[in-house]
Motif scaffolding. Structure first.
Motif, PDB file in Angstrom:
ATOM      1  N   CYS A  17       0.837  -1.215   0.000  1.00 22.26           N
ATOM      2  CA  CYS A  17       0.000   0.000   0.000  1.00 22.26           C
ATOM      3  C   CYS A  17       0.865   1.256   0.000  1.00 22.26           C
ATOM      4  O   CYS A  17       0.590   2.216  -0.729  1.00 22.26           O
ATOM      5  CB  CYS A  17      -0.927  -0.003   1.213  1.00 22.26           C
ATOM      6  SG  CYS A  17      -2.339  -1.124   1.058  1.00 22.26           S
ATOM      7  N   GLU A  18       1.901   1.253   0.800  1.00 22.65           N
ATOM      8  CA  GLU A  18       2.811   2.397   0.855  1.00 22.65           C
ATOM      9  C   GLU A  18       3.478   2.610  -0.501  1.00 22.65           C
ATOM     10  O   GLU A  18       3.603   3.742  -0.981  1.00 22.65           O
ATOM     11  CB  GLU A  18       3.864   2.165   1.938  1.00 22.65           C
ATOM     12  CG  GLU A  18       4.832   3.319   2.115  1.00 22.65           C
ATOM     13  CD  GLU A  18       5.870   3.046   3.193  1.00 22.65           C
ATOM     14  OE1 GLU A  18       6.840   3.824   3.274  1.00 22.65           O
ATOM     15  OE2 GLU A  18       5.714   2.053   3.926  1.00 22.65           O
ATOM     16  N   PRO A  62      -0.124   8.362  -6.995  1.00 18.51           N
ATOM     17  CA  PRO A  62      -0.637   9.297  -5.987  1.00 18.51           C
ATOM     18  C   PRO A  62      -2.072   9.762  -6.241  1.00 18.51           C
ATOM     19  O   PRO A  62      -2.733  10.219  -5.307  1.00 18.51           O
ATOM     20  CB  PRO A  62       0.351  10.469  -6.072  1.00 18.51           C
ATOM     21  CG  PRO A  62       0.957  10.376  -7.431  1.00 18.51           C
ATOM     22  CD  PRO A  62       1.024   8.917  -7.744  1.00 18.51           C
ATOM     23  N   ARG A 122       0.934   4.029  -3.039  1.00 20.15           N
ATOM     24  CA  ARG A 122       0.647   5.463  -2.832  1.00 20.15           C
ATOM     25  C   ARG A 122       1.731   6.335  -3.445  1.00 20.15           C
ATOM     26  O   ARG A 122       1.442   7.437  -3.946  1.00 20.15           O
ATOM     27  CB  ARG A 122       0.507   5.752  -1.334  1.00 20.15           C
ATOM     28  CG  ARG A 122      -0.746   5.167  -0.709  1.00 20.15           C
ATOM     29  CD  ARG A 122      -0.953   5.632   0.731  1.00 20.15           C
ATOM     30  NE  ARG A 122      -2.128   4.999   1.312  1.00 20.15           N
ATOM     31  CZ  ARG A 122      -2.089   3.928   2.111  1.00 20.15           C
ATOM     32  NH1 ARG A 122      -0.906   3.408   2.449  1.00 20.15           N
ATOM     33  NH2 ARG A 122      -3.203   3.395   2.581  1.00 20.15           N
ATOM     34  N   ILE A 152      -6.070   4.356  -2.656  1.00 16.91           N
ATOM     35  CA  ILE A 152      -5.482   3.118  -2.140  1.00 16.91           C
ATOM     36  C   ILE A 152      -6.223   2.733  -0.868  1.00 16.91           C
ATOM     37  O   ILE A 152      -6.262   3.505   0.091  1.00 16.91           O
ATOM     38  CB  ILE A 152      -3.977   3.285  -1.840  1.00 16.91           C
ATOM     39  CG1 ILE A 152      -3.258   3.997  -2.997  1.00 16.91           C
ATOM     40  CG2 ILE A 152      -3.355   1.931  -1.533  1.00 16.91           C
ATOM     41  CD1 ILE A 152      -3.325   3.299  -4.321  1.00 16.91           C
TER      42      ILE A 152
END
Length: 270
Positions: A160-161, A168, A164, A172
């Protein structure tokens, strides 16, 4: 008075003096001076041309070297990103093989095949479940899906990080895709034009796979919208008997490890 040696010529005596200061001698001396000046100019011009040509060659060499360095750097960055994604997938598979289901991301060829079943002109968000490091997400964007239309549901906090950072403008959602409508609560502004799944469905029992797909058709997808799923298996990853679904299947995508096929499900009209 200084006398010259017999038979010798005085030093530093001009040609005009030697020829008796005649007008012909003067003109000849002028011609010699002009010729010498022209020769000097020609030499200087030739040197300038050589210097200009050398500068152009050096400039071209510098530009070519710069472009080559940029290409090498880009290739190295892409290789690092690729190997980094492979390493992330392998680590995720080791930590939780039941959830990850693969030791490497989908190849660009498989991702492109999956994205090809999504209509970019269809209105509404596109939900991707199990995006991992984002190869299918990239293919969807290349297909013409606006990144802002994408809703990515991923269980792994690390992935997930990463998603993102890479996407952007996408939404998410960290959560369990097998409880799809619940996980999407508050994130789905309208029903979706497609669900694209990279989940390892065969890691789940048939009833759980059926519940996921039925939940998608009941609560997430617009009428007629597809549920797209890839699999390494020969048979359908979604149990079809009594499901009320019609399906189409792609040929094998051989440029993937391992080779895979794409299944596209839609609800059969009553």
């Amino acid at each position: 008075m200084v006398h010259s040696a017999p038979g010798s010529r005085p030093r530093n005596v001009s040609l005009a003096t030697r020829l008796g200061h005649s007008s012909v001698a003067a003109r000849l001396e002028d011609e010699v001076r002009l010729t010498a000046a022209d020769l000097a100019d020609s030499v200087a011009e030739a040197r300038l041309r050589v210097a200009t040509a050398r500068y152009k060659v050096e400039d071209e060499v510098r530009n070519t070297a710069g472009k080559l360095k940029t290409r090498v750097r880009k290739a190295a960055d892409e290789a690092r990103a690729k190997f980094g994604d492979d390493a992330r997938f392998l680590k995720s598979w080791i930590d939780s093989p039941g959830r990850t289901g693969a030791v490497a991301p989908s190849s660009p060829f498989l991702a492109k095949r999956m994205a090809s079943y999504v209509d970019p002109q269809a209105e509404g968000p596109v939900v991707e479940i199990g995006p991992g490091t984002g190869p299918v997400t990239e293919a969807l964007i290349a297909r013409g899906i606006d990144e802002a239309r994408l809703i990515l549901v991923e269980f792994s906090p690390e992935f997930c990080e990463l998603l993102r950072r890479r996407f952007p403008r996408a939404v998410i959602v960290e959560g369990d895709a097998y409880a799809l409508s619940t996980t999407l609560g508050g994130h789905l502004p309208e029903k979706a034009s497609a669900v694209v799944s990279s989940l390892p469905l065969f890691n789940k029992p048939p009833a759980e796979r059926t519940d996921l797909v039925q939940d998608a058709f009941d609560n997430v997808l617009k009428p007629g919208a597809p549920f797209i799923q890839f699999t390494y298996a020969v048979i359908s990853p979604v149990p079809r008997k009594g499901s009320g679904l019609k399906a189409q299947v792609s040929d094998w995508v051989l440029r993937n490890i391992p080779p895979a096929r794409v299944w596209v499900y839609r609800r059969a009209r009553a």
